[in-house]
Design an enzyme around this catalytic site. Structure first.
Site, short mmCIF file in Angstrom:
data_model
loop_
_atom_site.label_atom_id
_atom_site.label_comp_id
_atom_site.label_asym_id
_atom_site.label_seq_id
_atom_site.Cartn_x
_atom_site.Cartn_y
_atom_site.Cartn_z
N ASP A 17 75.83 39.90 69.92
CA ASP A 17 75.33 39.78 71.94
C ASP A 17 75.58 38.88 72.29
OD1 ASP A 17 74.85 42.83 71.14
OD2 ASP A 17 72.58 42.74 71.53
N LYS A 20 80.68 36.71 73.35
CA LYS A 20 81.51 37.04 72.92
C LYS A 20 82.69 37.89 73.57
CE LYS A 20 79.73 39.79 68.61
NZ LYS A 20 78.89 38.94 69.46
N GLY A 44 78.78 46.51 71.56
CA GLY A 44 78.61 46.25 72.77
C GLY A 44 79.05 45.22 73.67
N HIS A 45 80.24 45.22 73.66
CA HIS A 45 80.98 44.33 74.63
C HIS A 45 81.48 44.46 75.77
CE1 HIS A 45 82.59 42.67 70.19
NE2 HIS A 45 81.26 42.72 70.02
N GLN A 227 79.91 42.35 66.07
CA GLN A 227 78.56 41.65 65.55
C GLN A 227 78.40 39.89 65.12
OE1 GLN A 227 79.54 44.52 63.95
NE2 GLN A 227 78.75 45.07 65.76
#
Ligand code: GDP
Ligand code: IMO
Ligand code: MG
Length: 437
Positions: A17, A20, A44-45, A227
């Site tokens: 988080d 990215k 979750g991007h 990640q």
């Protein structure tokens, strides 16, 4: 202006988080291909454009650029149902990916019994709780290594699918014991998988050959890590990690490209530290300052909504990640979150039970628990950095803090982010990013 940007990897340097998604979206304007190579919908991007936020879990974060071809490499584990929903949601917002998407036939499928096993392990007393996202990521990778996985290519031969699913399914049933009664039947799972897969079948193919050709033709490739290094199965805080190689090695196994195909590595870190889930975090603040960082940074999980644990920037972990990945430059994110703090801390080392200070990371979880943070404090800044796009807009105090941070991780800051939007940030030092933004 550079004609062809270098083939670039974007990798997380903390516990995920870091931002990215923002960087991949921003740089995708210059890239012809964007590829995810590991992880699944544990990621979750977030991409923010003109105040509109889009969270991507499995679709590469170049999705918002119509000229970008999107690939999901062999190292990914894919939840078909979630992927389909993501495509639909993007289509509703005007992003049609149907002519610019390829999914590796070697990528593995996350199945309902993988999710059940993940949640069973996390829920029970006496088990080691990792605080996973509950998305079945660990079991899907375990099945891959145990040679009981189902690959996207298998979906193209429905007549053999049931036999391929069966072995892993039986294994999970044995493990769950009495609780296996709540699992859907094998037939129901196979039927669901085929239904979810149906609209995706045209996109399944050989991503390795596609990428190899793209590279040989001199097309640009952006590699999107999910990640982060401290969650890497080998180089992270084991066992409190995810089940893939999220550091550089995973890029090569997860695409099938050789190291020569990569030119530069941009490591992404926040100007402070967060972690979601269990496991060591020496820099964690259990006080009002930690709460303030969480509120200011909106540190709640993109995937699960869980509050993230917060602390000052942890130089030992980030330096370790820079070394592990051979990072050429940092994308340093969320500096604006520290605006208005009276003082800003930097964890420069760890002190052990005997009073020795070091920046080395222990291998074993129990050893982590004996360590305390050595914190150096810097004066905060009154003038906000939020939205800054030029170096001259940064307060002197922020520059002093950033200089110390750079020294502590022995890596230059390439890009400094000062807000979630594409437009909020600046090139901090002259690096390979020059001319690309
Ligand atoms: P990822 O998993 O590394 O892509 O990061 P996430 O999207 O899970 O979390 C990063 C969060 O920070 C998202 O909500 C972003 O919109 C937000 N963000 C990214 N860069 C900045 C920044 O410089 N400042 C602020 N305030 N928010 C940012
Ligand atoms: P992005 O790509 C933050 C964490 C989970 C848990 C551990 C194992 O958005 O940075 P898993 O479900 O993978 O078996 O969970 O890893 N985790 C993440 N934390 N960001 C992520 O992804 C994460 N993906 C997994 O919270 O501690
Ligand atoms: Mg995230």
């Amino acid at each position: 202006m550079r004609d062809v940007p270098p083939n670039l990897a974007i990798l997380g340097l903390q516990w995920g988080d870091e931002g990215k998604g923002k960087l991949v979206d921003l740089l995708s304007a210059r890239y012809q291909n964007v590829v995810r190579f590991q992880g699944g919908n544990n990621a979750g991007h977030t991409v923010v454009v003109n105040g509109q936020s889009i969270a991507l879990h499995q679709v590469p974060s170049g999705a918002l650029h119509p000229s970008c071809f999107l690939l999901v490499g062999s190292g990914v584990v894919l939840n078909l149902e979630v992927f389909r929903e993501e495509l639909n949601r993007l289509a509703e917002r005007g992003f049609d990916l149907s002519k610019r998407l390829l999914l590796s036939d070697k990528a593995h499928v996350i199945l309902p019994h993988h999710i059940a096993l993940d949640r069973w392990r996390e829920g029970g007393a006496g088990k080691v709780k990792i605080g996973t996202t509950g998305r079945g990521i660990g079991p899907a990778y375990e099945m891959k290594v145990a040679r009981m996985g189902v690959r996207l290519g298998d979906l193209l031969r429905p007549e053999t699918l049931k036999d391929i699913v069966r072995t892993g399914y039986e294994e999970v049933r044995l493990r769950l014991g009495d609780e296996a009664k709540d699992l859907p039947s094998l037939d129901a799972i196979v039927a669901d998988v085929l239904r979810w897969a149906d609209p995706l079948l045209p996109f399944i193919g050989d991503t390795q050959t596609y990428l190899m050709d793209a590279w040989k033709k001199g097309q640009s490739i952006l590699f999107e890590g999910a990640q982060a290094t401290l969650l890497d199965i080998d180089h992270g805080t084991y066992p409190f990690v995810t089940s893939s190689n999220c550091s550089l090695g995973g890029l090569f196994t997860g695409t099938g490209l050789p190291p020569k195909a990569l030119s530069k590595i941009l490591g992404v870190a926040k100007a402070y530290t967060t972690r979601v889930g269990e496991g060591p975090m020496v820099s964690e603040l259990h006080d009002a300052v930690g709460d303030r960082i969480r509120e200011a940074g909106r540190e709640f999980g993109t995937t699960t909504g869980r509050p993230r644990r917060c602390g000052w920037f942890d130089a030992p972990i980030t330096r370790h990640a820079c070394l592990t990945n051979g990072v050429d430059g940092l994308g340093l994110m969320k500096l604006d979150v520290l605006d208005g703090f009276e003082q800003v801390g930097l964890v420069t080392g760890y002190r052990d039970g005997e009073g020795r200070v070091s920046n080395k990371l222990p291998a074993c979880a129990a050893e982590w628990d004996t360590l305390k943070a050595e914190i150096k404090y810097f004066p905060g800044w009154e003038k906000p950095t939020r939205g800054a796009t030029r170096l001259e807009q940064l307060p002197k105090e922020a520059r002093v803090y950033l200089d110390a941070l750079v020294e502590s991780v022995e890596t230059p800051i390439a890009y400094l982010s000062t807000g979630p939007d594409r437009s909020e940030g600046l090139l901090y030092t002259t690096t390979f990013l020059e001319g690309m933004l």
